[in-house]
Every structure is written in structure tokens, then in C-alpha cells.
Design an enzyme around this catalytic site. Structure first.
Site, PDB file in Angstrom:
ATOM      1  N   GLU A  58     -36.212  51.357  21.463  1.00  0.00           N
ATOM      2  CA  GLU A  58     -35.913  51.569  20.043  1.00  0.00           C
ATOM      3  C   GLU A  58     -36.012  50.269  19.244  1.00  0.00           C
ATOM      4  OE1 GLU A  58     -34.036  51.539  22.685  1.00  0.00           O
ATOM      5  OE2 GLU A  58     -31.963  52.095  22.271  1.00  0.00           O
ATOM      6  N   LEU A 212     -51.051  56.176  51.362  1.00  0.00           N
ATOM      7  CA  LEU A 212     -49.770  56.179  50.635  1.00  0.00           C
ATOM      8  C   LEU A 212     -49.979  55.966  49.140  1.00  0.00           C
ATOM      9  CD1 LEU A 212     -47.555  54.148  53.166  1.00  0.00           C
ATOM     10  CD2 LEU A 212     -47.931  56.604  53.073  1.00  0.00           C
TER      11      LEU A 212
HETATM   12  C1  AOF Z   1     -31.669  50.520  25.399  1.00  0.00           C
HETATM   13  N1  AOF Z   1     -32.991  50.740  25.270  1.00  0.00           N
HETATM   14  O1  AOF Z   1     -35.075  50.700  26.059  1.00  0.00           O
HETATM   15  C2  AOF Z   1     -33.352  50.116  27.520  1.00  0.00           C
HETATM   16  C3  AOF Z   1     -31.953  49.939  27.669  1.00  0.00           C
HETATM   17  O2  AOF Z   1     -31.613  43.285  31.030  1.00  0.00           O
HETATM   18  P1  AOF Z   1     -31.837  43.937  29.721  1.00  0.00           P
HETATM   19  O3  AOF Z   1     -31.475  43.114  28.553  1.00  0.00           O
HETATM   20  O4  AOF Z   1     -33.198  44.590  29.575  1.00  0.00           O
HETATM   21  O5  AOF Z   1     -30.782  45.130  29.677  1.00  0.00           O
HETATM   22  C4  AOF Z   1     -30.846  46.104  30.636  1.00  0.00           C
HETATM   23  C5  AOF Z   1     -29.835  47.146  30.280  1.00  0.00           C
HETATM   24  O6  AOF Z   1     -30.098  47.642  28.971  1.00  0.00           O
HETATM   25  C6  AOF Z   1     -29.908  48.332  31.201  1.00  0.00           C
HETATM   26  O7  AOF Z   1     -29.007  48.201  32.277  1.00  0.00           O
HETATM   27  C7  AOF Z   1     -29.474  49.456  30.280  1.00  0.00           C
HETATM   28  O8  AOF Z   1     -28.077  49.422  30.132  1.00  0.00           O
HETATM   29  C8  AOF Z   1     -30.073  49.045  28.961  1.00  0.00           C
HETATM   30  N2  AOF Z   1     -31.444  49.548  28.848  1.00  0.00           N
HETATM   31  N3  AOF Z   1     -31.160  50.175  26.607  1.00  0.00           N
HETATM   32  O9  AOF Z   1     -30.930  50.631  24.420  1.00  0.00           O
HETATM   33  C9  AOF Z   1     -33.860  50.537  26.268  1.00  0.00           C
HETATM   34  N4  AOF Z   1     -34.204  49.877  28.552  1.00  0.00           N
HETATM   35 ZN    ZN Z   2     -31.158  48.098  24.052  1.00  0.00          ZN
END
Ligand code: AOF
Ligand code: ZN
Length: 340
Positions: A58, A212
Site C-alpha cells: 500500500e 522438482l
Molecule cells: C504491510 N504491507 O505490504 C507488508 C507488510 O521487515 P519489514 O519492514 O518489511 O516488515 C515486515 C513486516 O511488515 C511483516 O512481518 C508484516 O508484519 C508487515 N508486512 N505490512 O502493511 C505490506 N508486506
Molecule cells: Zn507496511
């Protein structure tokens, strides 16, 4: 045809997952997330979390969409937006700053840093929050990520093939083709293309010399099935994999060989040769004839240099390998295909 708001929300959240699946395996030990910006039931922007460490879905959408946001626009996202600062800034900041007034989400984030707080932050800023929508489907879609955050290990599916009289390919030491073409197409589409890893013991490689891969996948966006190649992992404590095996000659960079951490150093030359082809080698404790699976799964979940971690494993055989996962209690789903 009249569609209720509920069914429109559900359709759009499912579409978020379809977009999100473009990030499979690329997001490492993170979540697969897709986002849509919708105005009067029309999608005006879309994006997804592309790779480990990259912008969240987002946040990237809102960064690249330069037009004005209208109060009735709805942002759809299959995972609760994050409110924590990780590798990237909180998505809730971007949502509030860009003036989004409505958010529809699929499931709560199992990451402890977020876990419902993202929703609260949005609500306290006056954003109307709709959801969870299609929660069970969203959780199953991101089952690898949910397993990592809740159990600390990847999701494990065991796939077994048996003849109708109970024989398996390796029970009699012979290579035995059990499944038919439509079963193979099914397992490539529903199993292989939906896991980060296909794992087998070295005996399966010696006996069958398998590729695989996902060559029989039926592309179908509604099934989140796409042509994509998982990482192949071979459990090979004493490094006896034949150098000419297909998994070492075809896309060697997509192969990891797990060896015993006590393997004598006279095998170092073989390791060096495999690594020079691009194959990864991981040394894991091996005791009483089996790898310590807890150690292995923990190492696979943790990012390390260029390796960003994996979240789901399909264990394809043979008997000893299935048994070791079952006995260690490392099994979330067991699929048995019955052949002729
Ligand atoms: C969101 N939108 O597209 C994703 C989220 O290590 P970082 O900063 O990438 O954070 C990873 C964490 O962020 C992951 O464990 C989950 O809680 C969230 N992922 N959140 O709003 C996203 N990929
Ligand atoms: Zn996020």
C-alpha cells in the site's frame, strides 16, 4: 446483476491476493501483500510487496499514485496495514497522510509489532475500517508467514503418493511412478506452485533424478497459481548427490543441499565445486541418523546475507524424509495421492 457491498469487498480482497502472489518466494520470510485503490467500484491503482526489504504494497501504491485521493475512495489490502517502523516506514502514516478515508483489509497481521494496532491507529485517525474480509482465505494464502510469526517455523506440507495397495516409491527401493498425468498437474498447480520450497531426501534424487519444478502448472489467476519455480532443498548428510543430477545442472541457483555439520573436510572440494555452480550448501547438526529438524527449519526461516528466508516447504519424499518430519511434529498438512 446486483452485487452486495460484502461480495464486492470479498472479490477485491481476493484480487489483492492474486496480485500479492507475484511476490511468492521473493518476499523471503515476509508476507505476500497486494493493494488496490478503488473509486466507485473501479480499480484506479494497484501494487504489491515485490521483494524482501522493499516498499510495502500500500505504501508503494500511494507513493506512485500521484492524483488526488477522494473521500469515497477505498484502499483494499489483504493484510492489516503495519503501524511499526521495520525496514520501511509505517504504512498507516502513508495512508493517513495521503488522505485515505476508507480501508478494507483481509486479515489481522500476526506480527507482534502490529497485531491489531494498525487498525486502531487508522480508526483513531478517523479512517473507516472494513474487515476482516475473506479472513480464512487470506490466512491460508499467507499460511507460511502466519506459521513463521506464530510458531517460529515455516509451514510444512507433506505430499505422499501411494499405490492403492499401500506401496510407496521408495518402500521397495525401486523407482515407481505412482501418480498419473492429471494428478501431477494437480500437484504442480495446488502444491508445488504454492510453496517456497520443494524438499526431498537424497535417495529420491539418486533413484528418480527429478527436476522438482512446476512444469505442469495450470495458470489460473483465481487459483493464485502462476508459473514460478520454488527453491529445491535436498537432505544429503554425507553429500552423495550425483554431480549429474538434474537439480544440480538445471537452475543450480535454485538448489540448496543440506549436509551434516560434521562432514569430514575431505568433502570440501565437492562443496566448493557445487558452490561454484551456484548451488547453496547449508551445514546442519545431524544426530542418530537424522538432521535436527528444529535447527534446520530455524535456519531456513532466518534471513542471512543474500538468503532472505523462506516461509513454506512441500516435503515430497521419500519414506524416511516424511517420517522424520512427522516424528518431529513438523507437519501442518498431509496430502496423500492414491495411484493405480
Ligand atoms: C504491510 N504491507 O505490504 C507488508 C507488510 O521487515 P519489514 O519492514 O518489511 O516488515 C515486515 C513486516 O511488515 C511483516 O512481518 C508484516 O508484519 C508487515 N508486512 N505490512 O502493511 C505490506 N508486506
Ligand atoms: Zn507496511
Amino acid at each position: 446483476m446486483y452485487l452486495s457491498d460484502d461480495s464486492i469487498h470479498e472479490t477485491l480482497i481476493i484480487q489483492c491476493m492474486d496480485l500479492a502472489s507475484n511476490g511468492r518466494r521473493k518476499v523471503g520470510n515476509g508476507a505476500m501483500v497486494g493493494a488496490l485503490l478503488v473509486r466507485e467500484n473501479k480499480i484506479i491503482a494497484q501494487d504489491w510487496h515485490r521483494e524482501f526489504g522493499a516498499d510495502h504494497a500500500e505504501a508503494r501504491l500511494l507513493h506512485l499514485y500521484k492524483e488526488e485521493i477522494q473521500p469515497s475512495d477505498i484502499l483494499y489490502v489483504n493484510l492489516e496495514p503495519c503501524c511499526h517502523k521495520g525496514k520501511t516506514p509505517p504504512c498507516t502514516d502513508a495512508i493517513i497522510e495521503r488522505g485515505i478515508r476508507r480501508v478494507c483489509y483481509g486479515m489481522t497481521d500476526p506480527d507482534r509489532r502490529n497485531a491489531g494496532k494498525g487498525i486502531e491507529v487508522l480508526k483513531s485517525a478517523g479512517v473507516k475500517v472494513i474487515g476482516p474480509v475473506a479472513r480464512a482465505r487470506c490466512e491460508y494464502f499467507n499460511r507460511g508467514f502466519v506459521s513463521l510469526r506464530s510458531k517460529g517455523r515455516p509451514w510444512v506440507t507433506i505430499k505422499q503418493a501411494r499405490t492403492s495397495d499401500g506401496r510407496t516409491a521408495s518402500s521397495d527401493g525401486l523407482s515407481l511412478k505412482i501418480t498419473n498425468a492429471s494428478q501431477d498437474q494437480w500437484s504442480h498447480t495446488y502444491l508445488r506452485s504454492r510453496h517456497d520450497v520443494i524438499l526431498v531426501g537424497v535417495e529420491t534424487v539418486v533413484q528418480d533424478n527429478p527436476l522438482l519444478d512446476t512444469r505442469f502448472v495450470q495458470n489460473n489467476s483465481q487459483l493464485e497459481a502462476k508459473y514460478y519455480q520454488p527453491l529445491r532443498i535436498i537432505l544429503d548428510p554425507s553429500l552423495r548427490i550425483p554431480a549429474s543430477s538434474k537439480v544440480l545442472t538445471d537452475r543450480p541457483k535454485d538448489t540448496m543441499v543440506i549436509i551434516s555439520d560434521t562432514l569430514p573436510s575431505d568433502r570440501d572440494r565437492v562443496c566448493d565445486e557445487l558452490q561454484s555452480r551456484g548451488v547453496s550448501i547449508l551445514r546442519v547438526p545431524f544426530e542418530n541418523g537424522t538432521f535436527i529438524l528444529g535447527d534446520l527449519l530455524h535456519r531456513l526461516a532466518e534471513p542471512n546475507g543474500d538468503f532472505h528466508g523462506i516461509s513454506s516447504i512441500l516435503v515430497e519424499g521419500g519414506d524416511r524424509t516424511w517420517k522424520s518430519f512427522q516424528e518431529a511434529g513438523c507437519m501442518d498438512e498431509n496430502v496423500v495421492l492414491i495411484g493405480a
